[in-house]
Motif scaffolding. Structure first.
Motif, PDB file in Angstrom:
ATOM      1  N   ASP A  72      -0.437 -10.423  -6.230  1.00 21.57           N
ATOM      2  CA  ASP A  72       0.492  -9.352  -6.542  1.00 21.57           C
ATOM      3  C   ASP A  72       0.293  -8.236  -7.238  1.00 21.57           C
ATOM      4  O   ASP A  72       1.337  -7.486  -7.542  1.00 21.57           O
ATOM      5  CB  ASP A  72       1.880 -10.247  -6.716  1.00 21.57           C
ATOM      6  CG  ASP A  72       1.984 -10.887  -8.023  1.00 21.57           C
ATOM      7  OD1 ASP A  72       0.802 -11.061  -8.582  1.00 21.57           O
ATOM      8  OD2 ASP A  72       2.983 -11.422  -8.391  1.00 21.57           O
ATOM      9  N   SER A  73      -0.615  -8.298  -8.322  1.00 20.99           N
ATOM     10  CA  SER A  73      -0.742  -7.027  -8.967  1.00 20.99           C
ATOM     11  C   SER A  73      -2.301  -7.143  -9.654  1.00 20.99           C
ATOM     12  O   SER A  73      -2.855  -7.756  -9.468  1.00 20.99           O
ATOM     13  CB  SER A  73       0.289  -7.359 -10.190  1.00 20.99           C
ATOM     14  OG  SER A  73      -0.220  -8.296 -10.844  1.00 20.99           O
ATOM     15  N   LYS A  90       1.822  -3.432  -9.864  1.00 17.57           N
ATOM     16  CA  LYS A  90       2.325  -4.341  -8.831  1.00 17.57           C
ATOM     17  C   LYS A  90       1.704  -3.739  -7.512  1.00 17.57           C
ATOM     18  O   LYS A  90       1.444  -2.520  -7.348  1.00 17.57           O
ATOM     19  CB  LYS A  90       4.027  -4.129  -8.767  1.00 17.57           C
ATOM     20  CG  LYS A  90       4.311  -4.995  -9.911  1.00 17.57           C
ATOM     21  CD  LYS A  90       4.306  -6.310  -9.898  1.00 17.57           C
ATOM     22  CE  LYS A  90       5.202  -7.257 -10.992  1.00 17.57           C
ATOM     23  NZ  LYS A  90       5.050  -8.561 -10.887  1.00 17.57           N
ATOM     24  N   GLN A  92       3.210  -3.940  -4.542  1.00 15.76           N
ATOM     25  CA  GLN A  92       4.273  -3.166  -3.996  1.00 15.76           C
ATOM     26  C   GLN A  92       4.253  -1.953  -4.435  1.00 15.76           C
ATOM     27  O   GLN A  92       4.765  -0.874  -3.478  1.00 15.76           O
ATOM     28  CB  GLN A  92       5.370  -3.976  -4.298  1.00 15.76           C
ATOM     29  CG  GLN A  92       5.902  -3.874  -5.645  1.00 15.76           C
ATOM     30  CD  GLN A  92       7.242  -4.821  -5.610  1.00 15.76           C
ATOM     31  OE1 GLN A  92       7.519  -5.746  -4.914  1.00 15.76           O
ATOM     32  NE2 GLN A  92       8.008  -4.592  -6.641  1.00 15.76           N
ATOM     33  N   LYS A  95       0.279   2.560  -2.814  1.00 17.20           N
ATOM     34  CA  LYS A  95       0.140   2.954  -1.553  1.00 17.20           C
ATOM     35  C   LYS A  95      -1.143   2.753  -0.998  1.00 17.20           C
ATOM     36  O   LYS A  95      -1.203   2.485   0.099  1.00 17.20           O
ATOM     37  CB  LYS A  95       0.685   4.679  -1.591  1.00 17.20           C
ATOM     38  CG  LYS A  95       0.934   5.199  -0.340  1.00 17.20           C
ATOM     39  CD  LYS A  95       0.840   6.675  -0.134  1.00 17.20           C
ATOM     40  CE  LYS A  95       2.102   7.104  -0.952  1.00 17.20           C
ATOM     41  NZ  LYS A  95       2.440   8.599  -0.611  1.00 17.20           N
ATOM     42  N   THR A 113      -0.407   5.430  -6.200  1.00 14.16           N
ATOM     43  CA  THR A 113       0.779   4.838  -6.062  1.00 14.16           C
ATOM     44  C   THR A 113       2.028   5.284  -5.211  1.00 14.16           C
ATOM     45  O   THR A 113       1.850   6.293  -4.761  1.00 14.16           O
ATOM     46  CB  THR A 113       1.497   4.594  -7.722  1.00 14.16           C
ATOM     47  OG1 THR A 113       1.740   5.957  -8.071  1.00 14.16           O
ATOM     48  CG2 THR A 113       0.414   4.112  -8.737  1.00 14.16           C
ATOM     49  N   THR A 114       2.921   4.771  -5.080  1.00 13.41           N
ATOM     50  CA  THR A 114       3.917   5.047  -4.112  1.00 13.41           C
ATOM     51  C   THR A 114       4.757   6.180  -4.756  1.00 13.41           C
ATOM     52  O   THR A 114       5.346   7.080  -3.779  1.00 13.41           O
ATOM     53  CB  THR A 114       5.100   3.917  -4.104  1.00 13.41           C
ATOM     54  OG1 THR A 114       5.544   3.493  -5.202  1.00 13.41           O
ATOM     55  CG2 THR A 114       4.552   2.448  -3.115  1.00 13.41           C
ATOM     56  N   LEU A 138      -4.551  -5.464  -1.178  1.00 17.19           N
ATOM     57  CA  LEU A 138      -3.394  -4.574  -0.892  1.00 17.19           C
ATOM     58  C   LEU A 138      -3.001  -5.035   0.664  1.00 17.19           C
ATOM     59  O   LEU A 138      -1.837  -5.021   0.877  1.00 17.19           O
ATOM     60  CB  LEU A 138      -3.504  -3.334  -1.160  1.00 17.19           C
ATOM     61  CG  LEU A 138      -2.521  -2.060  -0.636  1.00 17.19           C
ATOM     62  CD1 LEU A 138      -1.239  -2.487  -1.508  1.00 17.19           C
ATOM     63  CD2 LEU A 138      -3.108  -0.891  -0.971  1.00 17.19           C
ATOM     64  N   PHE A 141      -1.156  -8.316   0.748  1.00 16.60           N
ATOM     65  CA  PHE A 141       0.172  -8.343   0.338  1.00 16.60           C
ATOM     66  C   PHE A 141       0.804  -7.592   1.385  1.00 16.60           C
ATOM     67  O   PHE A 141       2.121  -8.066   1.546  1.00 16.60           O
ATOM     68  CB  PHE A 141       0.215  -7.595  -0.962  1.00 16.60           C
ATOM     69  CG  PHE A 141       1.577  -7.248  -1.695  1.00 16.60           C
ATOM     70  CD1 PHE A 141       2.147  -8.123  -2.180  1.00 16.60           C
ATOM     71  CD2 PHE A 141       2.166  -6.029  -1.423  1.00 16.60           C
ATOM     72  CE1 PHE A 141       3.335  -7.977  -2.816  1.00 16.60           C
ATOM     73  CE2 PHE A 141       3.479  -5.671  -1.893  1.00 16.60           C
ATOM     74  CZ  PHE A 141       3.959  -6.849  -2.474  1.00 16.60           C
ATOM     75  N   GLN A 142       0.606  -6.491   1.822  1.00 15.52           N
ATOM     76  CA  GLN A 142       1.541  -5.687   2.936  1.00 15.52           C
ATOM     77  C   GLN A 142       1.557  -6.577   4.138  1.00 15.52           C
ATOM     78  O   GLN A 142       2.968  -6.660   4.726  1.00 15.52           O
ATOM     79  CB  GLN A 142       0.810  -4.736   3.388  1.00 15.52           C
ATOM     80  CG  GLN A 142       0.626  -3.493   2.195  1.00 15.52           C
ATOM     81  CD  GLN A 142      -0.006  -2.262   2.296  1.00 15.52           C
ATOM     82  OE1 GLN A 142      -0.870  -2.302   3.474  1.00 15.52           O
ATOM     83  NE2 GLN A 142       0.239  -1.327   2.065  1.00 15.52           N
ATOM     84  N   LYS A 145       4.467  -9.328   3.192  1.00 11.83           N
ATOM     85  CA  LYS A 145       5.496  -8.516   3.019  1.00 11.83           C
ATOM     86  C   LYS A 145       6.470  -8.331   4.435  1.00 11.83           C
ATOM     87  O   LYS A 145       7.517  -8.559   4.698  1.00 11.83           O
ATOM     88  CB  LYS A 145       5.408  -7.304   2.256  1.00 11.83           C
ATOM     89  CG  LYS A 145       6.775  -6.601   2.033  1.00 11.83           C
ATOM     90  CD  LYS A 145       6.566  -5.326   1.292  1.00 11.83           C
ATOM     91  CE  LYS A 145       7.883  -4.743   0.801  1.00 11.83           C
ATOM     92  NZ  LYS A 145       8.915  -4.674   1.729  1.00 11.83           N
ATOM     93  N   ASP A 149       9.679  -9.751   5.807  1.00 12.12           N
ATOM     94  CA  ASP A 149      10.581  -9.098   6.406  1.00 12.12           C
ATOM     95  C   ASP A 149      11.153  -9.314   7.821  1.00 12.12           C
ATOM     96  O   ASP A 149      12.345  -9.405   8.082  1.00 12.12           O
ATOM     97  CB  ASP A 149      10.158  -7.552   6.360  1.00 12.12           C
ATOM     98  CG  ASP A 149      10.157  -6.907   4.972  1.00 12.12           C
ATOM     99  OD1 ASP A 149      10.753  -7.765   3.672  1.00 12.12           O
ATOM    100  OD2 ASP A 149       9.643  -5.854   4.671  1.00 12.12           O
TER     101      ASP A 149
END
Length: 172
Positions: A72-73, A90, A92, A95, A113-114, A138, A141-142, A145, A149
């Motif tokens: 996660d990071s 993180k 999340q 990007k 990053t985002t 990444l 993780f996506q 997520k 969701d």
């Protein structure tokens, strides 16, 4: 059904894309848990070692950092003992991993990053590259997520449908 480690799944996904995964780690991931972590915050270590980060100041010098990539990071430490954490990125907040360039001695890459901040890194040679491992972490993780969701949305839709059916049943 036999469960495979996250590292093996990342290797298979990377190979499915037609890329060599020689730079992905081969060691078995370990699980970390600090005293402040709860049960849901336990992370697997995907890769740890040294990575060079370009400083943000005017001179933009390359500084060697000890890094630990978890599920996660990406944790960046200023010392080898991992006592002084200078930055935690993180997944999340990431990007994409961009601008991969290989020179004779180093592999250069940028984490975007985002909030569109760019952080430049380099690692020595193909065998110690981090960009592929970070990219696959990444993606993993996506995917997790997106599934979470979807399940949350599906549960809320099922709950709202159940409430509508109860209302219809009560109506004369």
């Amino acid at each position: 059904m036999k469960k495979h480690s996250v590292g093996r799944r990342l290797q298979r996904r990377y190979a499915a894309l037609g890329h060599s995964y020689s730079c992905l780690f081969v060691q078995k991931p370990s699980i970390t848990k600090s005293a402040a972590m709860t049960g849901s915050e336990i992370s697997q270590i995907l890769k740890e070692g040294e990575l060079e980060k370009r400083s943000d100041n005017l001179l933009q010098l390359w500084k060697r950092k000890t890094c630990v990539l978890t599920t996660d990071s990406l944790n960046i430490y200023t010392d080898n003992q991992k006592k002084n954490k200078s930055k935690e990125l993180k997944l999340q907040a990431i990007k994409k991993v961009d601008c991969v360039e290989r020179t004779g001695k180093f592999v250069y890459f940028t984490i975007v990053t985002t909030d569109n901040k760019e952080i430049d890194f380099r690692c020595p040679g193909e065998e110690n590259c981090w960009n592929a491992v970070i990219t696959m972490a990444l993606i993993d993780f996506q995917n997790r997520k997106a599934i979470q969701d979807f399940k949350t949305r599906q549960e809320s839709e099922n709950t709202s449908l159940g409430q509508q059916e109860r209302c219809k049943a009560r109506a004369p």
